[in-house]
Structures are given as C-alpha cells and as structure tokens.
Design an enzyme around this catalytic site. Structure first.
Site, short mmCIF file in Angstrom:
data_model
loop_
_atom_site.label_atom_id
_atom_site.label_comp_id
_atom_site.label_asym_id
_atom_site.label_seq_id
_atom_site.Cartn_x
_atom_site.Cartn_y
_atom_site.Cartn_z
N PRO A 43 -58.26 -23.85 -6.24
CA PRO A 43 -59.22 -24.92 -6.52
C PRO A 43 -58.67 -26.27 -6.07
O PRO A 43 -59.39 -27.09 -5.51
CB PRO A 43 -59.39 -24.86 -8.04
CG PRO A 43 -58.92 -23.50 -8.43
CD PRO A 43 -57.91 -23.08 -7.43
N PRO A 227 -3.60 -2.98 -4.19
CA PRO A 227 -3.49 -1.79 -5.04
C PRO A 227 -4.82 -1.11 -5.38
O PRO A 227 -4.83 -0.15 -6.14
CB PRO A 227 -2.83 -2.33 -6.30
CG PRO A 227 -3.14 -3.78 -6.33
CD PRO A 227 -3.36 -4.23 -4.93
N ASP A 250 -5.63 5.41 5.02
CA ASP A 250 -5.14 6.61 4.35
C ASP A 250 -5.61 6.68 2.92
O ASP A 250 -6.46 5.91 2.48
CB ASP A 250 -3.63 6.79 4.52
CG ASP A 250 -2.87 5.53 4.20
OD1 ASP A 250 -3.23 4.89 3.21
OD2 ASP A 250 -1.93 5.21 4.95
N LYS A 272 -2.53 11.63 3.94
CA LYS A 272 -1.26 11.38 3.26
C LYS A 272 -1.42 11.55 1.76
O LYS A 272 -1.29 10.60 1.00
CB LYS A 272 -0.71 9.99 3.54
CG LYS A 272 0.09 9.89 4.79
CD LYS A 272 1.02 8.72 4.67
CE LYS A 272 1.56 8.28 5.98
NZ LYS A 272 2.07 6.93 5.92
N GLY A 303 -2.64 0.95 1.72
CA GLY A 303 -2.65 0.53 0.32
C GLY A 303 -1.49 -0.42 0.06
O GLY A 303 -0.44 -0.33 0.70
N ASP A 305 1.18 -3.19 0.06
CA ASP A 305 1.75 -3.98 1.15
C ASP A 305 2.28 -3.01 2.20
O ASP A 305 2.95 -2.03 1.85
CB ASP A 305 2.90 -4.85 0.60
CG ASP A 305 3.48 -5.72 1.69
OD1 ASP A 305 3.08 -6.89 1.78
OD2 ASP A 305 4.32 -5.23 2.48
N ILE A 308 6.09 -2.25 2.08
CA ILE A 308 6.76 -1.73 0.87
C ILE A 308 6.34 -0.28 0.68
O ILE A 308 5.17 0.01 0.37
CB ILE A 308 6.42 -2.60 -0.36
CG1 ILE A 308 6.95 -4.02 -0.14
CG2 ILE A 308 6.99 -1.98 -1.64
CD1 ILE A 308 6.73 -4.98 -1.27
N THR A 333 1.45 -5.72 -3.40
CA THR A 333 2.05 -4.40 -3.60
C THR A 333 1.72 -3.89 -5.00
O THR A 333 1.44 -4.67 -5.93
CB THR A 333 3.56 -4.46 -3.35
OG1 THR A 333 4.07 -3.12 -3.38
CG2 THR A 333 4.30 -5.28 -4.40
N ALA A 334 1.75 -2.56 -5.15
CA ALA A 334 1.36 -1.94 -6.43
C ALA A 334 2.15 -2.55 -7.59
O ALA A 334 1.59 -2.84 -8.64
CB ALA A 334 1.58 -0.43 -6.36
N MET A 385 5.60 6.40 -6.77
CA MET A 385 5.54 7.85 -6.49
C MET A 385 6.43 8.65 -7.43
O MET A 385 7.10 9.58 -7.00
CB MET A 385 5.94 8.12 -5.03
CG MET A 385 4.96 7.53 -4.03
SD MET A 385 5.54 7.57 -2.36
CE MET A 385 6.46 6.04 -2.25
N GLY A 414 -3.78 1.41 -11.39
CA GLY A 414 -3.75 0.02 -11.86
C GLY A 414 -4.64 -0.91 -11.04
O GLY A 414 -4.88 -0.67 -9.85
C1 LIG Z 1 3.18 5.49 -0.42
S1 LIG Z 1 3.29 4.35 -1.73
C2 LIG Z 1 2.54 2.98 -1.00
C3 LIG Z 1 2.87 1.71 -1.69
C4 LIG Z 1 2.14 0.54 -1.12
N1 LIG Z 1 2.53 0.26 0.23
C5 LIG Z 1 2.32 -0.70 -1.97
O1 LIG Z 1 2.89 -1.71 -1.52
O2 LIG Z 1 1.86 -0.67 -3.10
C6 LIG Z 1 2.09 4.91 -2.85
C7 LIG Z 1 2.47 4.69 -4.29
O3 LIG Z 1 2.17 3.38 -4.70
C8 LIG Z 1 1.87 3.38 -6.08
N2 LIG Z 1 0.54 2.82 -6.26
C9 LIG Z 1 -0.25 2.30 -5.30
N3 LIG Z 1 -1.38 1.82 -5.83
C10 LIG Z 1 -1.31 2.03 -7.14
C11 LIG Z 1 -2.18 1.75 -8.22
N4 LIG Z 1 -3.36 1.15 -8.04
N5 LIG Z 1 -1.79 2.10 -9.47
C12 LIG Z 1 -0.60 2.71 -9.66
N6 LIG Z 1 0.25 2.99 -8.67
C13 LIG Z 1 -0.08 2.66 -7.43
C14 LIG Z 1 1.91 4.82 -6.52
O4 LIG Z 1 3.20 5.06 -7.04
C15 LIG Z 1 1.69 5.55 -5.26
O5 LIG Z 1 2.17 6.86 -5.33
#
Ligand SMILES: C[S@@+](CC[C@H](N)C(=O)[O-])C[C@H]1O[C@@H](n2cnc3c(N)ncnc32)[C@H](O)[C@@H]1O
Length: 475
Positions: A43, A227, A250, A272, A303, A305, A308, A333-334, A385, A414
């Site tokens: 309107p 992580p 991976d 892996k 995953g 760093d 590491i 790193t984790a 690990m 975590g």
């Molecule tokens: C081959 S290593 C690689 C580590 C990776 N480059 C880092 O800097 O965290 C894989 C291991 O990291 C640890 N990890 C990675 N992410 C994780 C998470 N969210 N919670 C607990 N542990 C974790 C575990 O011990 C796992 O078996």
C-alpha cells in the site's frame, strides 16, 4: 549440506518484493545491487525506499499481493508480517516453481538469504541454515575485518589482465604461480594502499618481463597439524593447507584438521598405525619427491609437530637430496597441546624445572631408554606412544629410583572432544589405564605436576563435536 550454496545471475531479471517496510527495502536493495528489475507491491513504501540505488529499475505497485503479479517474475521476496498473507505469497510462488524467500519464516522459504561479505567481484556468503543466525553474523563480522575491502579492486584488476597473462603463460601451472606471486607481492600491496594506477603499471611490466619457467617443479609443505583440535593450527599452516594441490596425510591427522585443507585437493592417506604401515617411510619420501616433480604443491600434513617424533627430518632430507623446494611449518606437539588441555603444566616452579619428551615404543617387549636420566627429581617426563609399554615403563622408572607413588597421568585423544584424562601413580596407573580401556593416541605424563590436574582442569570435552575427533594412532 542442508542447502546448496549457489550465486544466481539476476541482472535484468524481474523480481517481486512483497511488502513496503524497512526490511522490504533492504531486500529490494540487495536485488537492485545485483542488477535486477524490482517491483514492490505494498500500500505504501517506507522512507528508505527513496534512497535505494538503481531507482530507475524500481517500480511501486500500490496495493496488495495478487498472483498475477508473478507473471514474468523470476524470484520473489516476501517481507509481510502477517504470516497467513505471507503463506499465500509463498504458495503462489511455489505453485509456479519460482524461488521464494519469506523473511524470518524459513518453513515458507524455498531459498534462504545468507549473510554477505561484498568485495565485488568477490562475494562471500555465510549461513547457519537457520541454526544460529547470530553465529553466522559474528563469523561475517570476523571475516569482514580480516578481508580488506580492497580485495574487490584487486580481483577486478586481475580480471583486466587475465587474457594477457593467459597469452603469456601457456601452462596453467605457470599462470597459477604468476598470480600467486602477484596476489602476495607489491601489486597487491599497492592496491591495498589505494595506488591502483601504479599497481596496474607494475602488473603490466611484470607480465612483459616474466619468463615462463621451463621446469615444472612443485614444492612440499611439511606442516604440523597439531594434536587434533583444528583450532590449534597456525595461520601459516592454514594458508598453505588452502593452497596445496595434494594432501599426503597419516593416521594422527584428525578429520577436523584434514577438513581445513583445500576442498578440491587430492588426498593421499599414507597410514602409519601401530604395526600397520599403509606405506613404508621410504615409500612416503619417494611419493613426496614424485608429486613435487610433477609440479604439484604438496601438503605433507602430520600430527603434532613434524620434527617431534614425526620423522619430518627424514622426509625433508630426501627432498633436499632431490633438490625439491620445501618449507616446514611447526605444529603444536602432543606434549604441549595435551598438557594444556588436561590442565597439567609441564614445568612449575614448585614441581619441575625440566621436562623431557621420550617415545615409549616397545621393541622386543622392552624400551631402550636412558632410565637414570629419566628417573630424576623435579623433572616431568612426557612419553609418546607409550600405552602398550605402560607397565614396563612404570616398572623401570621405579627400579631406577622414582618412588611408587610418583603421580602419573595418561591422556587419550587430548585437545579433542573425546579427550579422557586418567590419573594415578607409577604403581597404580597401568591397572587404572587397563580398566579404563584406553585406546590410542595417548600421552603419558609422569611427575608431581600431575597433582595440579584436579585444581587446573578446565577443558570439558563434548562428545557431540565429532569434527574435532582425532583418529587413533599407535599408543
Ligand atoms: C608418531 S607420534 C607423533 C607425534 C607428533 N609429531 C607430535 O608432535 O605430537 C604419535 C604419538 O603422539 C601422541 N599423540 C599425538 N596426538 C595426541 C593426542 N591428541 N592425545 C594424546 N596423545 C597424542 C601419542 O602418543 C601418539 O602415539
């Protein structure tokens, strides 16, 4: 997806806006901005209609909605407050298969209007599909502040030179590299500074002087994905993730992190898991070299760093040996991410002045570690690990001098929505962890800092946030 995001060309098309309120004026304004011819039926019209751009394409039909007004129309927007009247408009439009939007009434809409960031010719549309318009608006505000308004002008400048660049560089790969250089270099900076003319001159001379490279070598980005929680990616990681043509990832890379990489990039899973390597390390190294030599920008996403416990060093050694350009982006790193999200500081004035990271990978039922160095007071030990070797680990640390009641924690997945934290002591943790039926990935933290967890835990993982879940790797 609940909706298909599309951008519709309505230049010169007839659109109908039903209603004459301020809201209707905003809808009419959008349509006019996109070049439509707009008829408004109401309107009377609210004051803002007078100031809309493109008045010559705006027509006012005094009165109320009548289905014959849909003749020749291609899109309908309805801004009537009376829901029954709005339903009549929506039904009439749908009966003619016309797209119709009814303001604030999603159940009557055949399409919804997103929040828009306009950097024409660049347009960004955001919607929460009606789930949370406030969140969508907040996101829009954030993006608005991140994307300079000059991006529109930069994009328009690129459009002017597109054909010249195409004529200069026959290979699309080289055109892409050229444009990336332009968008990240002085030309872009000049446009951002408002020096469009100078920018055009520089771009012109860049095109004239650039020599098309005859080698077609790509690049590898070795990127730490953190992580598991995508919020923990770095800006640089994100930028390169958006740029890569192929993603080699991976098991530890969480779906949420992977999702942040370019949607149309090829994704290659190289596995892996514990004792189950989808591709042996040498195979991964060679794959990266091959892909880069094919001219691809390869995102090697890892995953945590990459340097590491990530074998990142080995991968770039092979790249260096093959003269493949690469860059490395650190990730959280984790140890760092998991400790923060579990509320366990790795160092603390009263508890630990040092912190060591070790891998607890079992080899022939034992771990080859420097136990005397680990079993020291005022030190936090972080074990990657270590789930499978946890009983051996605790036993050895006690045998080398740590007391049985040294606090210890094990954290599964975590930083993600599935995080679980289990605490105990060196003597109790293996039993508690077995009972909790933990699975990889897990991280073990040993030291009196673990006692702070009760007081400092702050993160409440929510099972519903599946996107944040980390896939398991070796424990
Ligand atoms: C081959 S290593 C690689 C580590 C990776 N480059 C880092 O800097 O965290 C894989 C291991 O990291 C640890 N990890 C990675 N992410 C994780 C998470 N969210 N919670 C607990 N542990 C974790 C575990 O011990 C796992 O078996």
């Amino acid at each position: 997806m609940d909706f298909l995001p599309i951008f519709v060309d309505i230049r010169g098309k007839h659109c109908l806006v039903v209603g004459g309120s301020d809201v209707a004026a905003r809808k009419a304004s959008l349509l006019l901005n996109a070049g439509a011819k707009v008829t408004v039926v109401a309107p009377e019209l609210a004051a803002p209609f007078k100031d809309l751009p493109g008045q010559e394409r705006l027509q006012h039909r005094i009165g109320s909605f009548d289905p014959t007004l849909l003749d020749g129309v291609e899109l309908v927007m309805c801004a009537l407050e009376d829901k029954n009247a709005a339903r009549i408009v929506a039904d009439a439009a749908k009966a003619r298969h016309l797209p119709v939007n009814v303001v604030d009434t999603p159940e009557l809409c055949s399409f919804i209007m997103p929040s828009i960031i306009d950097r024409s010719p660049i347009l960004i549309a955001i919607t929460s599909g009606g789930a949370s318009p406030v969140l969508a608006r907040m996101l829009r505000a954030r993006l608005e502040s991140m994307i300079p308004s000059a991006y529109g002008r930069l994009s328009a400048l690129a459009a002017q030179f597109r054909d010249k660049v195409k004529a200069k560089f026959s290979r699309s790969e080289n055109r892409r590299m050229f444009w990336e250089k332009v968008f990240q270099g002085p030309v872009a900076e000049m446009v951002f500074a408002g020096q469009d003319k100078a920018a055009a001159e520089v771009l012109e001379s860049l095109i004239a002087n650039e020599i098309e490279p005859d080698t077609n070598m790509g690049e590898v980005y070795l990127v730490g994905g953190g992580p598991g929680n995508p919020d923990l990616l770095t800006f640089r990681a994100l930028r390169l993730m958006q740029q890569a043509d192929v993603v080699v990832y991976d098991n530890l890379v969480s779906p949420g992190v992977l999702e942040m990489s370019r949607r149309d990039a090829d994704r290659i899973y190289v596995g892996k898991k514990r004792d189950n390597h989808a591709l042996p390390q040498e195979g991964i190294n060679e794959l990266l070299v091959r892909l880069a030599k094919e001219g691809k920008r390869v995102l090697r996403l890892k995953g945590g760093d990459p340097f590491i416990f990530g074998r990142g060093g080995e991968e770039i050694e092979t790249l260096a040996a093959n003269k493949v350009p690469f860059q490395v982006v650190p990730g959280i790193t984790a140890a760092s991410g998991v400790a923060s999200y579990a509320g366990i500081p790795l160092t603390h004035r009263e508890h630990a002045q040092a912190c060591v990271f070790v891998t607890g990978h079992l080899k022939d039922g034992t771990m080859n570690l420097d136990w005397d160095m680990l079993a020291r007071p005022h030190q936090t030990i972080v074990i990657y690990m270590g789930l499978h070797g946890l009983p051996v680990l605790c036993e050895k640390l006690i045998a080398h001098g740590l007391t049985k009641d040294t606090p210890a924690a094990i954290v599964q997945q975590g930083t993600t929505s599935k995080q679980r934290v289990v605490t105990g002591t060196l003597s109790t943790l293996p039993g508690i962890a077995a009972e909790a039926k933990l699975h990889a990935p897990t991280l073990i933290i040993v030291g009196t800092v673990v006692t702070l967890h009760e007081k400092l835990k702050w993160f409440n993982p929510k099972e519903s946030q599946d996107l944040l879940d980390a896939a398991p790797l070796e424990g």
